[in-house]
Write a protein that holds these residues in place. Structure first.
Motif, mmCIF file in Angstrom:
data_model
loop_
_atom_site.group_PDB
_atom_site.id
_atom_site.type_symbol
_atom_site.label_atom_id
_atom_site.label_comp_id
_atom_site.label_asym_id
_atom_site.label_seq_id
_atom_site.Cartn_x
_atom_site.Cartn_y
_atom_site.Cartn_z
ATOM 1 N N ILE A 75 4.199 3.100 16.066
ATOM 2 C CA ILE A 75 5.351 2.345 15.548
ATOM 3 C C ILE A 75 4.867 1.082 14.839
ATOM 4 O O ILE A 75 5.353 0.729 13.756
ATOM 5 N N ASP A 76 3.891 0.440 15.436
ATOM 6 C CA ASP A 76 3.357 -0.800 14.858
ATOM 7 C C ASP A 76 2.768 -0.554 13.476
ATOM 8 O O ASP A 76 3.057 -1.289 12.518
ATOM 9 N N VAL A 77 1.940 0.481 13.343
ATOM 10 C CA VAL A 77 1.309 0.738 12.050
ATOM 11 C C VAL A 77 2.328 1.292 11.046
ATOM 12 O O VAL A 77 2.223 1.042 9.838
ATOM 13 N N ALA A 78 3.341 1.995 11.531
ATOM 14 C CA ALA A 78 4.407 2.474 10.639
ATOM 15 C C ALA A 78 5.174 1.299 10.036
ATOM 16 O O ALA A 78 5.500 1.295 8.841
ATOM 17 N N ASP A 79 5.453 0.293 10.849
ATOM 18 C CA ASP A 79 6.156 -0.900 10.365
ATOM 19 C C ASP A 79 5.272 -1.761 9.465
ATOM 20 O O ASP A 79 5.778 -2.480 8.602
ATOM 21 N N TRP A 80 3.972 -1.690 9.686
ATOM 22 C CA TRP A 80 3.013 -2.512 8.927
ATOM 23 C C TRP A 80 2.924 -2.095 7.468
ATOM 24 O O TRP A 80 2.749 -2.922 6.575
ATOM 25 N N ALA A 81 3.072 -0.816 7.175
ATOM 26 C CA ALA A 81 2.758 -0.266 5.852
ATOM 27 C C ALA A 81 3.758 -0.681 4.780
ATOM 28 O O ALA A 81 4.969 -0.676 4.999
ATOM 29 N N ASP A 82 3.241 -1.018 3.598
ATOM 30 C CA ASP A 82 4.074 -1.172 2.404
ATOM 31 C C ASP A 82 4.280 0.182 1.732
ATOM 32 O O ASP A 82 5.294 0.416 1.080
ATOM 33 N N VAL A 83 3.290 1.049 1.845
ATOM 34 C CA VAL A 83 3.372 2.385 1.275
ATOM 35 C C VAL A 83 2.503 3.309 2.123
ATOM 36 O O VAL A 83 1.479 2.887 2.669
ATOM 37 N N VAL A 84 2.934 4.564 2.248
ATOM 38 C CA VAL A 84 2.160 5.582 2.961
ATOM 39 C C VAL A 84 1.647 6.583 1.941
ATOM 40 O O VAL A 84 2.408 7.070 1.097
ATOM 41 N N ALA A 94 8.112 7.750 11.649
ATOM 42 C CA ALA A 94 8.641 6.457 12.081
ATOM 43 C C ALA A 94 8.637 5.415 10.975
ATOM 44 O O ALA A 94 9.228 4.351 11.119
ATOM 45 N N SER A 95 7.972 5.714 9.866
ATOM 46 C CA SER A 95 7.850 4.737 8.785
ATOM 47 C C SER A 95 9.037 4.803 7.831
ATOM 48 O O SER A 95 9.529 5.887 7.503
ATOM 49 N N THR A 96 9.475 3.653 7.371
ATOM 50 C CA THR A 96 10.518 3.583 6.339
ATOM 51 C C THR A 96 9.936 3.238 4.972
ATOM 52 O O THR A 96 10.685 3.044 4.014
ATOM 53 N N ALA A 97 8.607 3.151 4.886
ATOM 54 C CA ALA A 97 7.951 2.820 3.619
ATOM 55 C C ALA A 97 7.977 4.024 2.681
ATOM 56 O O ALA A 97 8.027 5.174 3.138
ATOM 57 N N PRO A 98 7.923 3.801 1.376
ATOM 58 C CA PRO A 98 7.804 4.929 0.445
ATOM 59 C C PRO A 98 6.556 5.739 0.765
ATOM 60 O O PRO A 98 5.520 5.175 1.148
ATOM 61 N N ALA A 99 6.646 7.055 0.599
ATOM 62 C CA ALA A 99 5.524 7.930 0.950
ATOM 63 C C ALA A 99 5.174 8.858 -0.203
ATOM 64 O O ALA A 99 6.057 9.441 -0.841
ATOM 65 N N TYR A 100 3.877 8.986 -0.449
ATOM 66 C CA TYR A 100 3.347 9.864 -1.487
ATOM 67 C C TYR A 100 2.498 10.946 -0.821
ATOM 68 O O TYR A 100 1.781 10.672 0.148
ATOM 69 N N ILE A 101 2.559 12.156 -1.359
ATOM 70 C CA ILE A 101 1.819 13.282 -0.802
ATOM 71 C C ILE A 101 0.916 13.872 -1.879
ATOM 72 O O ILE A 101 1.381 14.234 -2.962
ATOM 73 N N ALA A 102 -0.391 13.981 -1.579
ATOM 74 C CA ALA A 102 -1.359 14.586 -2.497
ATOM 75 C C ALA A 102 -1.874 15.880 -1.877
ATOM 76 O O ALA A 102 -2.808 15.862 -1.066
ATOM 77 N N PRO A 103 -1.266 17.030 -2.221
ATOM 78 C CA PRO A 103 -1.678 18.299 -1.614
ATOM 79 C C PRO A 103 -3.100 18.694 -2.009
ATOM 80 O O PRO A 103 -3.592 18.346 -3.092
#
Length: 404
Positions: A75-84, A112-121
């Motif tokens: 949870i802590d690291v999820a809240d920490w991120a500006d972007v995933v 748990a993160s609300t930050a924008p997330a990008y996926i590189a398959p």
């Protein structure tokens, strides 16, 4: 306070994990703060010590390892991120995220993160094309995830095709673009055309007329506009520069080819920045055979090339037009004359004889002149930084047009 931009990098199992290590190094060198989390399968390809050394932060591998009793790690690291950023993203991880499964450090943190997330398959070509994988990716897109298209090429499994994870430099550019777009929302979706480089006018099969333009200023403008979220078309003369990330490039050779490429697209654009150094003259006739030496010399008959900027300025439905004036003297007078004569919105003028401010260098110093009489000075700096300053002035041009 630490004001570094924070990137949470999720690494899943795949040979492309080594690229994630290279990406981590690039981001840290670019002054991002990076934290890495890894699936158990990822540890079979790259050890956590590698990412710890590169990121200079602890690496997260197990949901149940809680080094700080006052915090829940995922949870802590999820809240920490500006972007995933999920790179590489295996078919398995994509499937688990698409179906809401959260049973390890990576999946629980992403959920748990609300930050924008990008996926590189990254996966085998047939696995990538599998309907189940495609269906899962479509679901994740609907859920708000953004995908980085894999490249085509040789894969570790021996196949050649689509499925190779994008290169670290492209992923780095995407992360840069993410933060730049957020800082410049007014550029999001703008259609921008940039011309860059010289043109070559054929004399014979061996020779041509050209100039010293390297294209660096135009390419820097295209790169920065794309980073801000614009849809950028770059019409480039003969140069040896790599295409900026997210830019649609059209290669041309002659002034006539550049004219056609620009005019066919101009009215669909919001902004045209004409940074190319187009030849003013061309041979009246291009010879089909090599011109031989003559004791008395040869006379080369020349004719004017089409004035692309003037043609743009005469359009009934014209975009915001920004021209360039590379001069050796009377810079302001020539720039203001160009501004009026070509019927454009702004001119970026520079001295081609001043040290560090001409062709084939990485720096530039410019003066910007506007139709409303305003003037702005950009001191000597890198062309990439100068591009930022130039683009900062352009929104006022389209806003003033809307107000009329």
């Amino acid at each position: 306070m630490n004001d570094k931009k924070r990137v949470l990098l999720a690494v899943s199992g795949g040979i492309a994990a080594f690229k994630a290590a290279a990406l981590t190094s690039r981001l840290v060198q670019a002054d991002y703060e990076v934290k890495v989390m890894m699936t158990k399968n990822a540890l079979n390809f790259v050890g956590e010590v590698t990412f710890q050394a590169l990121s200079r932060n602890p690496v997260y591998t197990d949901t149940f390892i809680e080094p700080d009793p006052e915090k829940i790690a995922h949870i802590d690291v999820a809240d920490w991120a500006d972007v995933v950023f999920i790179a590489p993203a295996s078919a398995d991880l994509i499937a688990r995220l698409a179906n809401g499964m959260a049973d390890d450090m990576v999946s629980t943190t992403i959920m748990a993160s609300t930050a924008p997330a990008y996926i590189a398959p990254a996966m085998n070509v047939h696995m990538y094309a599998n309907p189940a994988v495609q269906r899962n990716m479509q679901q994740l897109e609907q859920d708000g995830y953004q995908f980085v298209e894999p490249d085509e090429g040789y894969l570790a499994c021996g196949y050649t095709g689509k499925g190779r994870m994008a290169e670290p430099e492209d992923l780095h550019a995407m992360i840069d673009h993410h933060f730049t777009r957020a800082a410049h929302p007014e550029w999001n979706g703008k259609r921008v055309l940039v011309t860059a480089g010289p043109t070559q006018e054929v004399i014979d099969p061996v020779r041509f007329l050209s100039n010293r333009s390297s294209g660096k200023m135009g390419f820097a403008l295209a790169a920065e506009a794309a980073a801000r979220g614009a849809a950028v078309t770059l019409v480039a003369g003969p140069v040896t520069l790599a295409t900026p990330h997210g830019v649609n490039r059209i290669d041309v050779q002659s002034a006539e080819e550049m004219y056609r490429a620009v005019m066919n697209r101009a009215e669909a654009m919001d902004v045209v920045i004409k940074a190319a150094a187009v030849s003013d003259y061309k041979p009246a006739e291009a010879l089909t055979e090599k011109m031989k030496k003559s004791v008395d010399g040869e006379v080369l008959h020349m004719v004017r090339t089409v004035d692309i900027l003037a043609e743009l300025g005469s359009l009934e439905k014209k975009p915001v037009l920004v021209g360039f004036a590379a001069e050796s003297e009377n810079i302001e007078a020539y720039a203001r004359e160009k501004l009026q004569k070509k019927n454009i919105d702004a001119v970026c003028a520079n001295s081609v004889v001043a040290e560090g401010s001409g062709f084939q260098v990485d720096t530039n110093s410019l003066d910007l002149f506007f139709r409303n009489g305003q003037k702005a000075h950009i001191p000597l700096m890198s062309k990439s930084d100068a591009a930022k300053h130039i683009l900062n002035h352009i929104p006022q041009l389209w806003k003033s047009r809307y107000d009329r």
